[in-house]
Design a protein around this motif. Structure first.
Motif: not given
Lengths: 152, 360
Positions: A1, B68-69, A52, A49-50, A116, B108
């Motif tokens: 990252m 979104d990521a 970053p 779930w993200c 996100l 998602r």
């Protein structure tokens, strides 16, 4: 990252009315932006779930610790996952900031937090001064300098 | 379970499995999926850029985007929104100095099967404003609404009075007169005037559903293409109407909608009827095959939501690109050194799209 430290990405927001925020925390207490008028408020939208988001979160906690005692509030808004998922995740994530639940994602949408993590820093007047999409090292000297510059 | 009950349920399962478009129990509720698009720009030369379609923004009766990521080594990644259609994409940029440019975008969304009750037309309050009617009956660069398009549509809708009747007539016309051409690259770009002039109505979803949309618009029925990607197998017993693997890099699929006053937006998919005809095992089915008949009936008014909707846009200029406009944005796009990458060749570009369902 890769964390993006470029000053250009800490862009000043465009003019315009900021959406409201009226959300419950993990204990069910309601938080509103107006509650924090007069302080600098960092609002971070995240989800478990993200990837970053997960990587960024410890830097948020370091920032909070660095600015402890200053007129600064950090609100971490979980997007659409519900209290159980968010609470379970936060149990393993040392933190002293407030976690809020945007259960239906409507607040996230209203803020335009499409990607996100999305982070907004509001000045004491409630206006957004910094917005950032994607992960950032919020404990960096540059980020701290920009946030403290907003303080009264 | 006693033996009698077991036998009864076994017989029932067998019967259900043998019916075309079987009803899948437990599939009617909301399902949540995660779609990941990974891009690795091959042989980068100078500044590299990518434009990645994002799930339809917001929420409606059949779709909720959940965020979104992204992660990777891009110097810039931001959501860009097309002002005309609201198409949302992630714009990504890498400097010339960046070796092995890559990004991974995870989205998602939740979705549930969609079916519209067409038995009581005009009963509801759904109406479009005059401006919306104008917008959804307007031509696009590849979907004109005059000339041969209108002449064809007027002929096809003879005797139809309402928009619902006209749309039904056009749906049947497209199913009867078109065919799925497996040699078309990608999903087809939907150059419907050329198709009609050449009297060659072969194509894929980008062609056949655009044909429906153009014909509908030309006779004043608001209609639109909806671009997206299949994310899961069909639960209705159709091998040809679902994603066959978690890797969905080539599973893009567009659908169509028309608007009927009092009902609202009605989902249709004549292209998928022709896909069933060509591809459903054992292949090259007759038009009166029960599987074709069932799909033909269902795909006027319903969509199985094993599919992610991206957007409804046309003629899109990609931000910061000097390349041509896109007829639509359904694939990841990229360029390096000012040269567009082939969006229809995921292995060379390269990009990989994967999908998985999240079980509660």
């Amino acid at each position: 990252m890769k964390f993006f430290l470029a000053a250009a990405l800490l862009a000043a927001s465009a003019a315009g009315a900021q959406p409201s925020l009226d959300l419950a925390d993990l204990e069910g207490r309601t938080h509103r932006l107006a509650d924090y008028r007069g302080k600098v408020v960092l609002v971070n939208f995240w989800a478990t779930w993200c990837a970053p988001c997960r990587e960024e979160m410890p830097s948020l906690e370091r920032l909070r610790q660095a600015l402890a005692g200053r007129p600064f509030v950090m609100l971490a808004v979980n997007v659409g996952e519900g209290g159980r998922v968010a609470a379970d995740f936060m149990q393993a994530m040392p933190h002293g900031f407030t976690v809020l639940l945007d259960r239906d994602g409507s607040t996230t949408k209203a803020w335009g937090a499409r990607i996100l993590p999305a982070t907004y820093v509001l000045g004491p007047d409630g206006e957004v001064s910094i917005r950032h999409f994607g992960a950032l090292d919020w404990s960096s000297a540059d980020a701290q300098r920009r946030i403290t510059a907003l303080m009264p | 379970m006693d033996r009698r009950a077991f036998l009864a349920s076994t017989v029932a399962s067998a019967a259900v499995a043998s019916l075309p478009w079987r009803t899948a129990s437990g599939q009617s509720g909301w399902r949540t999926f995660e779609v990941t698009t990974r891009i690795d720009i091959q042989r980068p030369s100078g500044v590299s850029r990518a434009w990645i379609p994002l799930p339809l923004a917001g929420a409606n009766e059949w779709h909720r985007d959940q965020g979104d990521a992204w992660s990777g080594n891009a110097a810039q990644a931001e959501v860009r929104r097309d002002p005309k259609y609201g198409v949302e994409m992630l714009y990504v940029e890498w400097p010339a100095s960046q070796g092995a440019p890559s990004i991974e975008v995870t989205s998602r969304f939740s979705t549930r099967d969609r079916a519209v009750d067409l038995s009581r037309p005009g009963a509801g309050a759904a109406r479009l404003s005059d401006a919306e009617v104008k917008f959804f009956t307007a031509p696009t660069e590849l979907i004109p609404t005059d000339g041969i398009v209108r002449e064809t549509a007027e002929d096809a809708v003879k005797g139809s009075r309402t928009d619902l009747q006209k749309a039904r007539a056009l749906y049947e016309w497209v199913v009867d007169n078109s065919f799925r051409d497996p040699t078309v690259r990608g999903c087809g770009w939907g150059d419907i005037k050329s198709m009609l002039e050449a009297k060659n109505l072969g194509g894929k979803c980008g062609d056949l559903n655009a044909l429906f949309v153009g014909l509908a618009r030309s006779v004043g029925v608001p209609a639109r293409d909806v671009y997206g990607i299949r994310v899961a197998p069909s639960a209705h017993g159709y091998k040809s109407l679902g994603a066959g693997s978690p890797v969905i890099s080539k599973a893009q699929h567009c659908r169509a909608e028309f608007f009927a006053a009092g009902i609202g937006w009605v989902p249709v998919d004549p292209a998928d009827v022709r896909k069933v005809v060509l591809e459903e095992p054992p292949g090259k089915l007759a038009m009166d095959d029960p599987k074709v008949l069932a799909a033909r009936k269902r795909l006027f008014g319903s969509w199985e939501m094993n599919w992610l909707a991206y957007n409804t846009g046309h003629d899109l200029a990609l931000p910061h690109s000097r390349g041509p406009k896109l007829p639509y944005l359904m694939y990841p796009n990229g360029e390096t050194g000012g040269e567009r990458l082939d969006q229809l060749e995921p292995d060379a570009f390269k990009y990989t799209i994967t999908a998985r369902e999240l079980k509660a």
